[in-house]
Write a protein that holds these residues in place. Sequence first.
Motif, PDB file in Angstrom:
ATOM      1  N   ALA A 103       0.832  -1.206   0.000  1.00  0.00           N
ATOM      2  CA  ALA A 103       0.000   0.000   0.000  1.00  0.00           C
ATOM      3  C   ALA A 103       0.863   1.250   0.000  1.00  0.00           C
ATOM      4  CB  ALA A 103      -0.929  -0.013   1.216  1.00  0.00           C
ATOM      5  N   ALA A 104       1.953   1.208   0.766  1.00  0.00           N
ATOM      6  CA  ALA A 104       2.858   2.360   0.797  1.00  0.00           C
ATOM      7  C   ALA A 104       3.500   2.579  -0.564  1.00  0.00           C
ATOM      8  CB  ALA A 104       3.928   2.155   1.866  1.00  0.00           C
ATOM      9  N   SER A 107       1.256   4.058  -3.048  1.00  0.00           N
ATOM     10  CA  SER A 107       0.957   5.473  -2.786  1.00  0.00           C
ATOM     11  C   SER A 107       2.042   6.390  -3.332  1.00  0.00           C
ATOM     12  CB  SER A 107       0.795   5.708  -1.275  1.00  0.00           C
ATOM     13  OG  SER A 107       2.058   5.715  -0.630  1.00  0.00           O
ATOM     14  N   GLY A 108       3.161   5.782  -3.775  1.00  0.00           N
ATOM     15  CA  GLY A 108       4.184   6.595  -4.433  1.00  0.00           C
ATOM     16  C   GLY A 108       5.540   6.632  -3.772  1.00  0.00           C
ATOM     17  N   GLU A 115       9.179   5.171   5.087  1.00  0.00           N
ATOM     18  CA  GLU A 115       7.743   4.952   5.264  1.00  0.00           C
ATOM     19  C   GLU A 115       7.341   3.524   4.885  1.00  0.00           C
ATOM     20  OE1 GLU A 115       8.489   9.278   4.517  1.00  0.00           O
ATOM     21  OE2 GLU A 115       9.116   7.395   3.572  1.00  0.00           O
ATOM     22  N   CYS A 119       5.744   0.669   7.352  1.00  0.00           N
ATOM     23  CA  CYS A 119       4.480  -0.007   7.044  1.00  0.00           C
ATOM     24  C   CYS A 119       4.657  -1.530   7.079  1.00  0.00           C
ATOM     25  CB  CYS A 119       3.959   0.434   5.680  1.00  0.00           C
ATOM     26  SG  CYS A 119       3.283   2.108   5.664  1.00  0.00           S
TER      27      CYS A 119
END
Length: 256
Positions: A103-104, A107-108, A115, A119
């Motif tokens: 998911a991280a 998100s880019g 980050e 996660c």
Amino acid sequence: LVHDDILDASELRRGVPTSHMRLGERQATLVGDFLFATASCLVAELGSMSVVLLISKVVADFGRGELAQNAVRFEAVAYSLEDYLAKSFYKTASLLAAACQAAAVLSGVAPDSKEAGACYRFGAYIGLAFQVVDDVLDFTSTEEELGKPALADLKEGNLSAPVLFSVQTELGSHGGKALESAHRRELVMCLERRLSEDGDLERVMALVAEADGVAQSKSLARNFADLAVAELAALPEGEARRGLCIFAEFVVARTY
């Protein structure tokens, strides 16, 4: 889960007959294969090689965890708490860790970013907490609450945190009481004979209660949840981060 129910010979999941009970093992195995293949296609359609690699590793981890579990049924001495947690990572936490990191990445952020790493660790810790709580509920909840037979894992020889804490000769940081040597030997003997004699199951339950095995397991789950929440400091403040904190609390507070 379809394959897991077949391997564990589970008749119920969430109060509903399992796929192999309704369809037969052959058809249910094919259903599980189809679900795996469909999920793989959906991941590939995301167009991120990093995410494909993450989820591919999870599939391998599933197999590794299942093999590890089947190799040590009713083994209470050579099978340590660390072994149990490693198995729990492969069977449960690996998926949550990869999903959170994926998911991280989607998100880019870069796969190796601070980050994304936070996660991944959040998912891993939450996955371990979830599995420990699941194993606690196997001891403390009824069939109606669980939607499946209580003590199913213990009866199958899949020893979990409450039993492994009770077998320990030295106490760690989660409290509890060390069993007297005679009681510890009795617990190990009941397990070594695979709960085959009348009263073995009830005696194991009594000895786990005497050692506070369930309370120690709850403390371990809380510790993992706290570690997970600490990882969220690397993420921006906001509704999503608050939601993950709430989710972490739910994992350890749940009763089903």
